[in-house]
Write an enzyme that holds these catalytic residues in place. Structure first.
Site, mmCIF file in Angstrom:
data_model
loop_
_atom_site.group_PDB
_atom_site.id
_atom_site.type_symbol
_atom_site.label_atom_id
_atom_site.label_comp_id
_atom_site.label_asym_id
_atom_site.label_seq_id
_atom_site.Cartn_x
_atom_site.Cartn_y
_atom_site.Cartn_z
ATOM 1 N N GLU A 101 -99.828 46.786 93.741
ATOM 2 C CA GLU A 101 -100.997 45.961 93.383
ATOM 3 C C GLU A 101 -101.583 46.422 92.050
ATOM 4 O OE1 GLU A 101 -100.975 43.429 95.127
ATOM 5 O OE2 GLU A 101 -99.856 44.285 96.810
ATOM 6 N N ASN A 131 -106.068 40.824 93.340
ATOM 7 C CA ASN A 131 -107.220 40.203 92.674
ATOM 8 C C ASN A 131 -107.770 41.095 91.564
ATOM 9 O OD1 ASN A 131 -107.209 38.382 95.025
ATOM 10 N ND2 ASN A 131 -108.049 40.166 96.075
ATOM 11 N N GLU A 142 -93.537 38.898 90.828
ATOM 12 C CA GLU A 142 -93.208 39.701 92.018
ATOM 13 C C GLU A 142 -91.935 40.518 91.849
ATOM 14 O OE1 GLU A 142 -95.352 40.412 93.955
ATOM 15 O OE2 GLU A 142 -96.801 38.759 93.910
ATOM 16 N N ALA A 194 -101.076 43.193 100.757
ATOM 17 C CA ALA A 194 -102.245 43.420 99.918
ATOM 18 C C ALA A 194 -102.267 42.372 98.818
ATOM 19 C CB ALA A 194 -102.185 44.816 99.291
ATOM 20 N N MET A 195 -103.397 42.328 98.093
ATOM 21 C CA MET A 195 -103.560 41.279 97.084
ATOM 22 C C MET A 195 -104.210 41.841 95.823
ATOM 23 S SD MET A 195 -103.054 38.188 96.277
ATOM 24 C CE MET A 195 -103.476 37.677 94.627
ATOM 25 N N GLU A 254 -104.440 33.677 96.925
ATOM 26 C CA GLU A 254 -103.050 33.377 96.618
ATOM 27 C C GLU A 254 -102.378 32.849 97.881
ATOM 28 O OE1 GLU A 254 -100.632 36.615 95.162
ATOM 29 O OE2 GLU A 254 -99.078 35.246 94.516
#
Ligand code: TRP
Ligand code: ZN
Length: 868
Positions: free
Chosen positions: A297, A264, A319, A261-262, A120
C-alpha cells in the site's frame, strides 16, 4: 434475470465529456442518514453539454448549478443525467446515504461502530453522484461533522487544515489533499481509536508524521506494522529513489473489509489482519504478510496514486507493478529464494488454475461486467511476473531508468500499460514490441524443451517449442517473447559457459517463435541443463529429466531456486505416475530416489533452514489439479496422502533429529528464527503421521510460547486426524473465543478438516459466538477454507458440499456480492471434474443463473462458467 448486466470493452474507451478540477465534500455523519454535500468545479471538454454522473443507492435531495436550483436533470438506474449545462460551472449536489445498512462494505459503511469508506473500484458512486472513473482527477477538500464523544477522530486524505465545534455537541474537521486524485482514492474514517504515533524523516529532510489507528486495546499489536512502514519508506528511497510527498501518513485497521488493504492517498484503510500482530496472536507468516501488505500500500503512493490508471482495464499498470515492488521489498529484507518460491507456488497453483478457468483473462482484460471480479491473481501476480520479465530483459539499471522516465512523463496523470512499456523501451533501447503480447494474451504458455548431445561435435542442442492452449475468452494464440534462463552443468557439477559459434552468450535466451533451436558448442561431455532458472517466465516447462538428473540438480545447481525446482520436478514426476497407477487400480510405488534426495537435503547443515523447509513441502493441491484436463479428486488425494506417509515413515529418524535440534528458547521474528521454526514445523507435519505423532504434537501445543508453534501443532493434528485434535481445538477456542481475528485460524482448521463430519462441523461453527456472516474474514476462514482446501469433504459425491455452497452464495448475493463472487471460484471449474460431480455443480450454477436479483458480480462468473 430481468435486465441482463452489460459488459464494457477496453476498445470502447472514451475521454470524459467533462473534467472536475476541485471537489468540496461535506459529511454530516449519522449511522442511518448521513448527508453528503458535494460541490464540484466542472468544465466541459468537448461539445457535449450533457453530463452523466454515476450514482448507486443514493437519495437525491437537491441539485444546484452556479448557486441556483437546476431543473434539467433526470435520475435513471445508476446515473444522474444533467442537461443544458454551461461550459464551466459549480455543481452542488446533496444526497443522503445509509451507512448502517451497507453490508456490501463498499462506499461509506460502519465497521464496529466506526465510519469508514472503500471506494475502489467503483464505490465512490455510493457516496455521491460523480464522474466515478479513474481518469478524472480532482483536488479534494473534505469536511466531516460528527458527534464528538462517539467519533473523536475525523480523518480524510491530505493534511488537516481546520477544525472546530458546533453548538450541539458535535465537532468538525476539514482536510485538504493537495494532490489531484481520482475518486477511488478518496477515504473518510470517523471513530474512536488507540493511536500509535511515530515519525519518519525523508532523505531530503522532510518530517512525516506516522499514525496507526486501531481498535481500543490493540495498541500493543500495532508495532510490527509501524516498523514495516518505516522499512518500506526507507526501502523505496534506496531502491527506487522515491520519497513520500505529504506531511502525514495514516493507517486505519478495521475488522470489516472485503480485501487486504487500500492505498487511499495519505489514509490507508487496512483489514486488521494485515496490521495487528503480537507473538501470542500472530504466526510468522502473519508477520511477513503484514510487512508485505504495508509495503504494497505504501508503494502505491507512487505506482498507483501519483501515476494512476486511465481506466480499469489498465489495473495491472498499478497492481502488477506494485506487487513486483512489494516482492522485491520482501526479498531485499528477507530471504530472496524463499520469497521467490512462495510467489512461484502461487503462480503455478491458483494463477495457472485461473488461466485455465472460464474466468481466464489477459493481465489487461478486454471485457468486464463487474470490475471487482478483476482484482485477480492474473492481474496482480501474473502482472508482477510480466514486470519481472521486463526487469530480466533490461537489468536493474535500465529498469530504474525506465521507472524515472515513466514518472517524468506521467506523474500526476492517469496512464496506460502501453505508457509504461514505452517508457521502459525508450529508456533502455530494448525492443519490447513482441513482448507486449503478454498484456493481451490470456492463458499459460507451455514450453516443450528437448536436449541432445553430440559427442563428436561437442555440441549440445536445445530445441524449444512454445504453445498456448486456447482459453475460454480467446481461441487464437500467438507465440510470446519468453525469456528462458538456462545454465548447463558438467557431470562434475561445474558450470559450462554458454557459447554459440565460439562466442560467449548470456544465460537468458530470447524465445520468440513457436519453435527455436539453440546449439551450444565447446561442451566437452553430456551436460545437465537447468532450465527456466528463477522461473524466468510464467510458463509450464516440460523436459524429460531422469531421476538421476534431477537428483544431480538438487545437489549441484548453483542457484537455490533451481535446486528447489528440481526437487519439485522430481516429486511431480512420481506424483503423476502414481496417479495413473492408482487410476489403473495398481498400488502406489515411491522410488528410492525421492527418499535419498530428501534425506540429503534434510541432513545438509550447509543449507538455510527456511530453504530446507521449502524443499520438503509438496506441491499444493491446486498445482496438482492443474496438471490435468480431467481431475480425479479422490485419486489425487490418495496419492498425496500416501507420499506424506511414506516420507514420514522412511525418514522418521532424520525428521525427529532435525525437529529436536530446532527448539528456540525465545520467540523473535528475525528471518533466521522464522526459518528454523518453519523447518521444525514441517518436520512435525510429517512426524504427525508416525506412531509418536500424537505425543509430539500434544507436547508442542502444551509448551508453545508463540502462535506459530501453536498453530503448527494444531495443523498437524488436524491433517493427520490425531486423537489430540479435539482437546487442542477445544482448548484454543476456550482461550480465544473473544477474538475473531485469532479465531480465524481455528475456523480455517475446521473448514479444512479431512474428517467425515467436516460439513456438519462447519455448519455448527456458524453458530459460534466469534462467527458472523457479516464479516468477510470469518466467511473466508470457515467457508472459504472448506470450499478451497478440503477436496474430499467439499466435493463429496452426495453433493452435500455443493448444496451448502449454494445456500451460502444465495445469502451473500444479497448482503455482500463481492465476497460471494470470490467464494464461488472453485465451482467455476466444474468441467474439469468427473461427470457425476459436473452435473451436481452445473445444477447449482443453473439455479443461481435463473435467480431473481442475481448481482452482477455472480452473474458474470456464473454465466461465463455455463457458457464454457
Ligand atoms: N487497491 C487495493 C490493493 O491492491 C485492492 C483493494 C482493496 C480493492 N479493497 C478493494 C479492490 C475493494 C476492489 C475492491 O492494494
Ligand atoms: Zn494494490
Amino acid at each position: 434475470m430481468a435486465n441482463v448486466p452489460q459488459a464494457k470493452y477496453r476498445k470502447d474507451y472514451q475521454r470524459p465529456t467533462h473534467t472536475i478540477t476541485d471537489i468540496n465534500l461535506t459529511f454530516h455523519l449519522d449511522a442511518s442518514v448521513t448527508q453528503v454535500t458535494a460541490v464540484s468545479s466542472v468544465k466541459q471538454q468537448g461539445d457535449d453539454n450533457t453530463l452523466v454522473l454515476d450514482g448507486d443507492n443514493l437519495v437525491l435531495k437537491s441539485v444546484t448549478v452556479n448557486g441556483a436550483e437546476w431543473e434539467h436533470y433526470q435520475e435513471s438506474e445508476g446515473h444522474l443525467i444533467l442537461t443544458k449545462l454551461p461550459d464551466v460551472f459549480e455543481l452542488s449536489i446533496v444526497t443522503t446515504i445509509d451507512p448502517l445498512n451497507n453490508t456490501a462494505l463498499e462506499g461509506l459503511y460502519i465497521s464496529d461502530g466506526a465510519f469508514c469508506t472503500q471506494c475502489e473500484a467503483e464505490g465512490f458512486r455510493r457516496i455521491t453522484y460523480y464522474l466515478d472513473r479513474p481518469d478524472v482527477l480532482a483536488r479534494f477538500i473534505t469536511t466531516i461533522i460528527a458527534d464528538k464523544t462517539r467519533y473523536p477522530y475525523l480523518l480524510s486524505n491530505g493534511n488537516m487544515v481546520e477544525k472546530g465545534q458546533t453548538d450541539d455537541g458535535k465537532h468538525w474537521v476539514t482536510w485538504k489533499d493537495p494532490h489531484p486524485k481520482p475518486a477511488y482514492l478518496f477515504a473518510l474514517v470517523a471513530g474512536d481509536f488507540d493511536v500509535l504515533r511515530d515519525q519518519f524523516t525523508t532523505r531530503s529532510g522532510r518530517d512525516v508524521a506516522l499514525e496507526i489507528f486501531v481498535d481500543k486495546g490493540n495498541l500493543e499489536r500495532s508495532h510490527h506494522a509501524m516498523v514495516s512502514l518505516k522499512n518500506a519508506m526507507k526501502w523505496d528511497e534506496e531502491r527506487f529513489g522515491l520519497e513520500y510527498d505529504l506531511d502525514i501518513y495514516m493507517i486505519v485497521a478495521v475488522d470489516f473489509f472485503n480485501m487486504g488493504a487500500m492505498e487511499n492517498k495519505g489514509l490507508n484503510v487496512f483489514n486488521s489482519k494485515y496490521v495487528l500482530a503480537n507473538d501470542q496472536t500472530a504466526t510468522d507468516s502473519d508477520y511477513l504478510g503484514i510487512e508485505s501488505v504495508i509495503g504494497h500500500e505504501y508503494f502505491h503512493n507512487w505506482t498507483g496514486n501519483r501515476v494512476t490508471c486511465r481506466d480499469w482495464f489498465q489495473l495491472s499498470l498499478k497492481e502488477g507493478l506494485t506487487v513486483f515492488r512489494d516482492q522485491e521489498f520482501s526479498s531485499d529484507l528477507g530471504s530472496r529464494v524463499v520469497n521467490r518460491i512462495h510467489n512461484v507456488r502461487i503462480i503455478r497453483g491458483p494463477q495457472f488454475a485461473e488461466d485455465a478457468s472460464p474466468m481466464s483473462h489477459p493481465i489487461r482484460p478486454e471485457k468486464v461486467i463487474e470490475m471487482n471480479n478483476f482484482y485477480t491473481l492474473t492481474v496482480y501476480e501474473k502482472g508482477s511476473e510480466v514486470i519481472r520479465m521486463i526487469h530480466t530483459l533490461l537489468g536493474e539499471e535500465n529498469f530504474q531508468k525506465g521507472m524515472r522516465l515513466y514518472f517524468e512523463r506521467h506523474d500526476g496523470t492517469a496512464a496506460t500499460c502501453e505508457d509504461f512499456v514505452s517508457a521502459m523501451e525508450d529508456a533502455s533501447g530494448v525492443d519490447l514490441a513482441h513482448f507486449r503480447h503478454w498484456y493481451s494474451q490470456s492463458g499459460t504458455p507451455v514450453l516443450d524443451v528437448e536436449g541432445t548431445y553430440n559427442d563428436v561435435e561437442k555440441t549440445y542442442t536445445l530445441k524449444v517449442k512454445q504453445q498456448t492452449n486456447p482459453t475460454v475468452d480467446q481461441p487464437e494464440k500467438c507465440a510470446l517473447h519468453i525469456p528462458l534462463d538456462v545454465e548447463l552443468y558438467a557431470p562434475d557439477g561445474t558450470i559450462i559457459p554458454l557459447q554459440c559459434n565460439g562466442k560467449k552468450i548470456a544465460n537468458v535466451l530470447n524465445i520468440k517463435e513457436s519453435e527455436q533451436v539453440f546449439v551450444f558448442d565447446n561442451v566437452e561431455s553430456k551436460p545437465v541443463p537447468s532450465l527456466l532458472r528463477e522461473f524466468s517466465a510464467p510458463v509450464r516447462l516440460n523436459f524429460s529429466y531422469t531421476d538421476d538428473e534431477l537428483s544431480f540438480l538438487i545437489v549441484n545447481a548453483t542457484n537455490d531456486f533451481a535446486r528447489w525446482d528440481a526437487g519439485q520436478m522430481l516429486l511431480a514426476k512420481h506424483i503423476r505416475s502414481n496417479i495413473s497407477r492408482v487410476e489403473k487400480g495398481q498400488d502406489v510405488i515411491w522410488p528410492e530416489s525421492i527418499i535419498t534426495a530428501f534425506k540429503g537435503v534434510l541432513t545438509n547443515d550447509s543449507l538455510e533452514a527456511a530453504f530446507i523447509a521449502e524443499m520438503l513441502t509438496l506441491p499444493g493441491l491446486s498445482e496438482v489439479f492443474g496438471w490435468y484436463e480431467q481431475i480425479d479428486i479422490d485419486y489425487i488425494d490418495t496419492v498425496l496422502t500416501s507420499l506424506k506417509k511414506t516420507l514420514a515413515s522412511e525418514l522418521k529418524e532424520a525428521f525427529a533429529q532435525c525437529y529436536q535440534a530446532l527448539f528456540l528458547p525465545e520467540y523473535t521474528t528475525d528471518h533466521g528464527s522464522i526459518g528454523k521454526r518453519a523447518l521444525k514445523n514441517v518436520c512435525l507435519l510429517y512426524l504427525a503421521y508416525t506412531e509418536d505423532g500424537d505425543a509430539l504434537v500434544n507436547e508442542q501445543y502444551r509448551t508453545s510460547n508463540n502462535m506459530t508453534d501453536t498453530i503448527a501443532a494444531m495443523t498437524a493434528a488436524n491433517h493427520a486426524e490425531l486423537p489430540c485434535r479435539e482437546p487442542l481445538m477445544e482448548s484454543y477456542s476456550e482461550h480465544w473465543k473473544h477474538d475473531g481475528l485469532v479465531m480465524d485460524k481455528w475456523f480455517i482448521l475446521q473448514g479444512s478438516s479431512p474428517s467425515e463430519s467436516a460439513l456438519s462441523v462447519v455448519k455448527q461453527c456458524m453458530n459460534h459466538d466469534a462467527f458472523s456472516m457479516k464479516n468477510p474474514n470469518r466467511i473466508r476462514s470457515l467457508i472459504g477454507s472448506f470450499m478451497n482446501q478440503n477436496p474430499s469433504q467439499f466435493h463429496k459425491k452426495d453433493g452435500s458440499g455443493y448444496r451448502f455452497a449454494l445456500d451460502i452464495l444465495k445469502q451473500l448475493n444479497v448482503s455482500n456480492p463481492q465476497v460471494a463472487a470470490r467464494l464461488i471460484d472453485p465451482l467455476l471449474k466444474f468441467k474439469h471434474y468427473d461427470v457425476a460431480r459436473q452435473e451436481l455443480i452445473r445444477s447449482v450454477l443453473e439455479e443461481l443463473h435463473t435467480m431473481q436479483g442475481l448481482a452482477k458480480d455472480l452473474y458474470e462468473k456464473v454465466s461465463k462458467a455455463l457458457e464454457s
